[in-house]
Write an enzyme that holds these catalytic residues in place. Sequence first.
Site, PDB file in Angstrom:
ATOM      1  N   TYR A 157      -8.447 -21.440 130.520  1.00 20.52           N
ATOM      2  CA  TYR A 157      -7.496 -20.955 131.527  1.00 20.52           C
ATOM      3  C   TYR A 157      -7.789 -19.505 131.902  1.00 20.52           C
ATOM      4  O   TYR A 157      -7.901 -19.162 133.087  1.00 20.52           O
ATOM      5  CB  TYR A 157      -6.070 -21.078 130.992  1.00 20.52           C
ATOM      6  N   LYS A 161      -9.079 -17.803 135.511  1.00 18.37           N
ATOM      7  CA  LYS A 161      -8.374 -16.722 136.200  1.00 18.37           C
ATOM      8  C   LYS A 161      -9.255 -15.479 136.329  1.00 18.37           C
ATOM      9  O   LYS A 161      -9.124 -14.713 137.300  1.00 18.37           O
ATOM     10  CB  LYS A 161      -7.082 -16.394 135.460  1.00 18.37           C
TER      11      LYS A 161
END
Length: 268
Positions: A157, A161
Amino acid sequence: MSWVERYGPWALVLGASEGTGREFARQLATEGIPSVLIARREAPLEQLKAEIARDYGVECISAAVDLALGDALERIVAVVGDREVGLLICNAGGDPNGKPFLDVQLAAWLELIQRNVVTTLAVCHHFARSMRVRGRGGILLVNSGACYGGAATMGPYSGSKAFMLGFAEGLWADLQPHGVDVLTLVLGRTDTPEFRRFLADKGMDMPADVWSAEAVARLGLERLPHGPIHNVGQADDQPGMSPQSAAERRARVVAVSRVTAQLYGTGN
């Protein structure tokens, strides 16, 4: 220029069914800009369309599209049709897993990368091309403080990002000379249905320093002309989530872009 002149006549909002995506669509409607609403679930989109038509007299369209599938771009382009998209908001891209890397099946991580990285890249490439030709438009990529570094249970994750952060800065440098605004809006803790579900699952209370989805969306639209990055809850020249402030990162992008322009002869 007015909002419609600068970012109209249509917006495309990915991840519009709830939270900040929903608020972006509602606030754009107050400026007279209708949205193409995209998310996985059809029912919340239909409800949002009805609310916007009732409250603002603006008619949106919607479609249920899973952004983790390989044909997401083709499906979105088909829904948009010949409508002119002057503002692209990529709001989808959470982490539904929340577990150590090896405790999750590889397929789930690949879906996250497809949704957060590949689809984001594809829709920006498609819709930014016409914005560049027109000499106006905007791209707003909703990000997370996880972009500044990894942590336990957050490897894929935070990596996705971090990609969004670097991509947005480079895209801003590419498109700024052509009149197209780019911003990645880096969120802290935000009161969304997804965050409430996470807290409920962990048996935790809502923290005191949480931002409302409405306030975050309003801030993102206000900061869009001042890209490439804004950290929610911090002034432009204030470090916090990162040792560098947004202003310092902007200056770095400008400085490096001068070097790359000389190396590659781009003229930016």
